[in-house]
Design a protein around this motif. Structure first.
Motif, PDB file in Angstrom:
ATOM      1  N   THR A 173       0.825  -1.203   0.000  1.00  0.00           N
ATOM      2  CA  THR A 173       0.000   0.000   0.000  1.00  0.00           C
ATOM      3  C   THR A 173       0.860   1.254   0.000  1.00  0.00           C
ATOM      4  O   THR A 173       0.582   2.218  -0.738  1.00  0.00           O
ATOM      5  N   THR A 210      -1.494  -3.672  -5.541  1.00  0.00           N
ATOM      6  CA  THR A 210      -1.839  -3.791  -4.118  1.00  0.00           C
ATOM      7  C   THR A 210      -2.929  -4.835  -3.901  1.00  0.00           C
ATOM      8  O   THR A 210      -2.836  -5.662  -2.985  1.00  0.00           O
ATOM      9  N   TRP A 252      -2.779  -8.295  -1.759  1.00  0.00           N
ATOM     10  CA  TRP A 252      -3.755  -8.607  -0.709  1.00  0.00           C
ATOM     11  C   TRP A 252      -4.393  -9.969  -0.956  1.00  0.00           C
ATOM     12  O   TRP A 252      -4.583 -10.748  -0.014  1.00  0.00           O
ATOM     13  N   GLY A 257      -3.045  -1.680   5.669  1.00  0.00           N
ATOM     14  CA  GLY A 257      -3.331  -0.608   4.728  1.00  0.00           C
ATOM     15  C   GLY A 257      -3.595   0.714   5.415  1.00  0.00           C
ATOM     16  O   GLY A 257      -3.141   1.770   4.946  1.00  0.00           O
TER      17      GLY A 257
END
Length: 435
Positions: free
Chosen positions: A296, A317, A321, A339
């Protein structure tokens, strides 16, 4: 009686010119009468006459410790400088509990301090200090006695997962496995995560304004330190523990588990992630996720430098994740926590320390001045700063260069106080590319 000699024509001229005093330029009056955009154009024209870009983007080449001592003497200390006291405490604590010979610890500390003594190395290692403190602290966590540590939360994250999302998203994403999905998850989690900070730093060093990389390095280091501190104070079990042990109580004798990355070792016939995660210093460090925080943060900084490529960085990102949950290393709540940590750190750094992007500039060498943070005026540095009230501030310990004359480059003028405190990129010959 000796004869009186008449002063020469040259002496009379020197005496005459010595008496002439040039009044200071009333910049304060100009600030009241002249709009900011016009003042900035005026400064730009003045800078163009001394060819500033080569000086702003240049690297410090001095090997003289005297330059460092001079910069420390002229440095204006602030509350932000308590960061060095904090880093020193973390470093001393970490080195004291690490099981290594005193000679090895002393040699490591001496090398790090020596790197701060010479300007040519200090410009890289000063911003690297938070990252170095994080790496040492993370490695030292394995030597912290279990008696010093709090109990491990096994049910907390699964409960939050069900409350917030109504299901265990990690288990849902990892329910269907395949070699293709394993490789797609391995690329960001097991490869890009470790190399992305270096690649992003190099790209931002070339295309971003001077001072961007030091801010990125420090922000990266401090969010990593914060995450590890939270993981020590609030140890939580990751999804692989629930898949292996259920919700049974955990203790610190349980080794780490590569979870989905074990399939990568099996696929390539190696023993990289299995042995690596078994020796992890922080086994129960699920919350917050550093994989999520780092990706992030990199996406936010890269989006700052390349706004048009923001969808690409957001995609990376989200890819990271997904990989963390598919490989059973983190819950979704861990990713949200990481984040948020990265976002808070980035926007604080952007408001106070991060150089602003100028759309008409493509490379760092195109910048003839730099503006810091969100302030509309008075925050920046260049070679002809019209807002300066006094003499040039050669504060090399942060962004100036007290040795710029001796090193053959032009001396900078009056950076802002906040930018100096953050030890950003130089605007003379002392660029803080890694400092």
């Amino acid at each position: 009686m000796g004869s009186l000699s008449m002063p020469s024509w040259k002496d009379r001229q020197q005496t005459q010119f010595a008496k002439v005093q040039i009044p200071p330029v009333p910049w304060r009056s100009f600030k009241l009468l002249m709009p900011y955009r016009i003042r900035r154009k005026l400064r730009s024209r003045l800078r163009s006459r001394v060819s500033p870009t080569s000086s702003i983007a240049s690297l410090q080449t001095s090997f003289s410790p005297k330059d460092t001592l001079r910069s420390l003497q002229s440095y204006r200390w602030s509350v932000y400088d308590f960061q060095y006291l904090l880093l020193m405490i973390i470093g001393i604590f970490s080195l004291s509990i690490i099981e290594a010979s005193p000679l090895t610890k002393t040699a490591f500390a001496s090398l790090l301090l020596t790197s701060l003594l010479f300007p040519i190395t200090r410009q890289f290692f000063l911003p690297f200090l938070p990252i170095a403190a994080w790496l040492i602290f993370f490695y030292a966590c394995q030597f912290i006695p279990p008696d010093w540590r709090p109990g491990i939360w096994v049910r907390l994250l699964p409960a939050l997962e069900n409350i917030l999302y109504g299901a265990n998203i990690s288990n849902i994403l990892s329910a269907h496995k395949s070699i293709v999905l394993d490789v797609l998850a391995w690329l960001p989690y097991g490869i890009c995560h470790y190399g992305a900070p270096f690649v992003c730093s190099l790209i931002m060093f070339i295309f971003g304004p001077p001072g961007t990389v030091p801010v990125f390095a420090k922000t990266f280091g401090y969010i990593s330190l914060t995450a590890v501190a939270i993981q020590l104070v609030l140890p939580c079990s990751p999804p692989w523990y629930e898949n292996t042990y259920g919700l049974a109580p955990a203790d610190y004798s349980i080794p780490g588990d590569p979870a989905g990355l074990a399939r990568i070792d099996e696929l390539f016939g190696i023993d990289l992630y299995t042995s690596g995660f078994h020796a992890s210093p922080v086994v129960f460090g699920a919350f917050p996720s550093l994989h999520a925080a780092d990706s992030t943060l990199a996406a936010l900084f890269m989006s700052h430098v390349f706004p048009s490529l923001k969808p690409l960085f957001v995609t990376y990102t989200l890819w990271m994740w997904w990989a963390t949950m598919y490989l059973s290393h983190h819950y979704a709540v861990d990713l949200v926590g990481g984040g948020i940590l990265a976002a808070v750190a980035f926007y604080f750094a952007k408001a106070r320390f991060l150089p602003r992007i100028q759309p008409d500039k493509q490379f760092r060498w195109d910048y003839d001045y730099v503006e810091i943070g969100n302030a509309p005026d008075g925050y920046g540095y260049d070679l002809s700063h019209a807002d300066s009230d006094g003499a040039p501030d050669s504060d090399e310990w942060t962004v100036g260069s007290s040795s710029s004359v001796s090193s053959g480059s032009l001396s900078p003028l009056s950076p802002t106080e906040d930018h100096r405190l953050w030890e950003g990129d130089n605007h003379g010959s002392d660029i803080e590319a890694g400092r």
